[in-house]
Scaffold this active site. Sequence first.
Site, PDB file in Angstrom:
ATOM      1  N   LYS A  33       6.845 -23.453  43.429  1.00  0.00           N
ATOM      2  CA  LYS A  33       6.038 -22.334  42.933  1.00  0.00           C
ATOM      3  C   LYS A  33       6.859 -21.053  42.790  1.00  0.00           C
ATOM      4  CE  LYS A  33       3.343 -20.501  46.015  1.00  0.00           C
ATOM      5  NZ  LYS A  33       3.846 -19.137  46.260  1.00  0.00           N
ATOM      6  N   THR A  34       7.630 -20.700  43.805  1.00  0.00           N
ATOM      7  CA  THR A  34       8.399 -19.456  43.763  1.00  0.00           C
ATOM      8  C   THR A  34       9.423 -19.486  42.638  1.00  0.00           C
ATOM      9  OG1 THR A  34       8.132 -19.189  46.153  1.00  0.00           O
ATOM     10  CG2 THR A  34       9.863 -17.898  45.101  1.00  0.00           C
ATOM     11  N   ASP A 224       0.245 -14.103  42.653  1.00  0.00           N
ATOM     12  CA  ASP A 224       0.647 -15.237  43.488  1.00  0.00           C
ATOM     13  C   ASP A 224      -0.422 -15.476  44.554  1.00  0.00           C
ATOM     14  OD1 ASP A 224       2.135 -17.264  44.571  1.00  0.00           O
ATOM     15  OD2 ASP A 224       3.598 -15.963  45.561  1.00  0.00           O
ATOM     16  N   GLU A 225      -0.482 -16.712  45.051  1.00  0.00           N
ATOM     17  CA  GLU A 225      -1.444 -17.096  46.105  1.00  0.00           C
ATOM     18  C   GLU A 225      -2.867 -16.663  45.712  1.00  0.00           C
ATOM     19  OE1 GLU A 225      -0.495 -19.003  48.322  1.00  0.00           O
ATOM     20  OE2 GLU A 225       1.586 -18.606  48.888  1.00  0.00           O
TER      21      GLU A 225
END
Length: 761
Positions: A33-34, A224-225
């Site tokens: 993801k990052t 994000d998240e």
Amino acid sequence: MIDFLAELNEPQHQAVTHENGPLMIIAGAGSGKTRVLTYRIAHLMGSGVDAFNILSLTFTNKAAEEMRHRIEKIIGSEAKNLWMGTFHSVFAKILRFEGFRLGYTSNFTIYDTDDSKSLLKTIVKEFNLDDKTYKPNFILNRISGAKNNLISWQMYNENPVFQAEDISAQMPEIGRIYKTYAQRCFSANAMDFDDLLFNTNVLFRDYLDVLNKYQHKFKHVMVDEFQDTNISQYLITRKLSAVHQNICVVGDDAQSIYAFRGANIQNILNFKKDYPDLKVVKLEQNYRSTKNIVNAANSLIAKNKAQLEKKTFSDNEEGDRIEVIKAHSDNEEGKIIANTIFESKHQGLRNQDFAILYRTNAQSRAFEEALRKLNIKYRIIGGLSFYQRKEIKDLLGYLRYTVNQQDEEAFKRIINLPKRGIGDSTVAKIVVMASENQKSVWEIICNIKQYLEGRAMNSIETFTNLIKSYIIMEEEGKDAHTIAMNIAKTTGILHELYIDKTVEGVARHENVQELLNSIKQFVDNPENEDKTLGSFLQTVSLLTNADQEEDGDPDKVTMMTIHGAKGLEFKHVFVVGLEENLFPSQMMLRSREDLEEERRLFYVAITRAEKKLTLSYAEQRYNWGKLNFCEKSRFIDEIDPAYLKFDDRGSSYTPKGFDFESFGRKERPVVTAPPTRSQAIANLKPVSQAKPAPVHVPTVDFVPSDTKNLKPGDKVEHQKFGFGEVKKLDNLGPTAKAVIHFDSEGEKTLLLSFAKLRIVE
């Protein structure tokens, strides 16, 4: 510029190169993801998008800085111009520029939690309310929940539902406190953390020119998240991206575990409803874990009904099956895990390769003690070491002062705990008077009428009488748990923690409960002949007075709650305490939504492991001084058994060649960082290399006798020390002691009320 695209798989490539229109990236655990977020921003900038026109929102400053650093390596220093950071940091920046419209100056103060609590305490005092009922933690959480749902103090006070809830909780004045708190913050030109989001929403709602300004500024918005966002955060990002519609959210509904902080899983589940032309990219390949671990996680999370469809997979090696350990007790669970780490280190692994994950911080004690006994370094993340936590040190302070009234540090810690109207200046006076009169502080407070007058004198007298009552209990031969429980109750420590129903308050209450459990275990342990409070404190001091760990040493076993482990990974993970009512938590069994969040939490725990995963549970665990039988967690049964390997080691398990119970006794040398198992074992042998005495096997029909008529000369049998003869009896009643000469152990002095002796006819 596009070289980095070659590193991506097909779904990752799609996510990175999609430039225009709404995009949702469903990123499974360990799916890169990052990397995708980083490369997507780099790709946008490489395609001509100005860094000043990109807004990237994260949940931690560490994540933001890591991403910015990666982008700089690809794009260069232009990455410094990105609007990238946490929700709070980014919108605090906007409020610095625009907050004057709401009546704030650009240099407004941001209150932290302590500032907020201090202000609430002041308000409660001014309102002449009972501060034992109106606890600042609870009030602050109540206000925070309202703000995160965009409920102002005006709306709160006009809503009969909130008023009814407060009346039911016997706190009808919370609405008035909320109003005064908000007004005081405003008059002080201050915002708390929740205000940063609340006021940004107000700003965009009431000042459309400001909203329009930032809508056109941020041509691309990335979050994000996303599964961890609350209503307030979602509305801000939706408004900001309304013009260009270039919103990209990244998240995994299977890892939504922060509902208690206000996170709303519906934000990600229903995202497509808000954006009908949404492009969805699923990152389903797990690069972190073995096939067995990934498949096991899939079989578990499939039990949830509320989820987005995806199927994660791994092309890594098959890997070991997940080991499931059944321990006899929570203490034994700690020993087995510590032993497993001890043995695994001789297979090329280091301390830093291991993580112990638990549901609540209170569970750390058994693992701390077991790791210390094996000289395995560890660190606790997200909380202090168990014996360093304030509530633990507070109760231990009372225990210390009961045993030793010369302990001035213990006195200073507990004299006004819980609050009894004895200020710091009064304590300082007492210390000075003791020094001037060459007396101990205890002597001064036992005769306080000679030195002080007024309310403080009465409070000190009450305190002194409490301590005297505990001293009498000790002199009467009461065991450590009986005294400790009495202290916890009569001082008010337990009650004060019990009425605090916030997340933090419940955790502190659990920690004190765990300390009392450990004392009960100490008393119930047949190996401990001396059950006194002093003996227990000596045992604890060996743990709390250990050498300070070197700063910056990364080679330590990591211990933390599962909530704190999100986003991390380790080669070998232990998920412990898998019992019904502990995990899943008893507090999370009230609804399907709660239970599914607990299952997601377990999913997060499983997917932290790279190479090996071990699950453990105890058949019995102390709770409030009572030994309770435990039921294995339903979550273990929800994993496909094809991926599990059950290991019933029981109480007979110790590391090969290692005498766990003997380790740490005074006659044994302390072994530090043994490089090999054989060297560790060699170091633990007595210098003489003499053969150990044979272990006594109790008589088959061993039944302890009534020893009230025991007399010198009687022959007796002890389950551990074997046969012996009574040489002398001391005292009478509950404190009666017998001096016994055992054939194999020599002379021992035993407290008859605890020693289990069989009189040999």
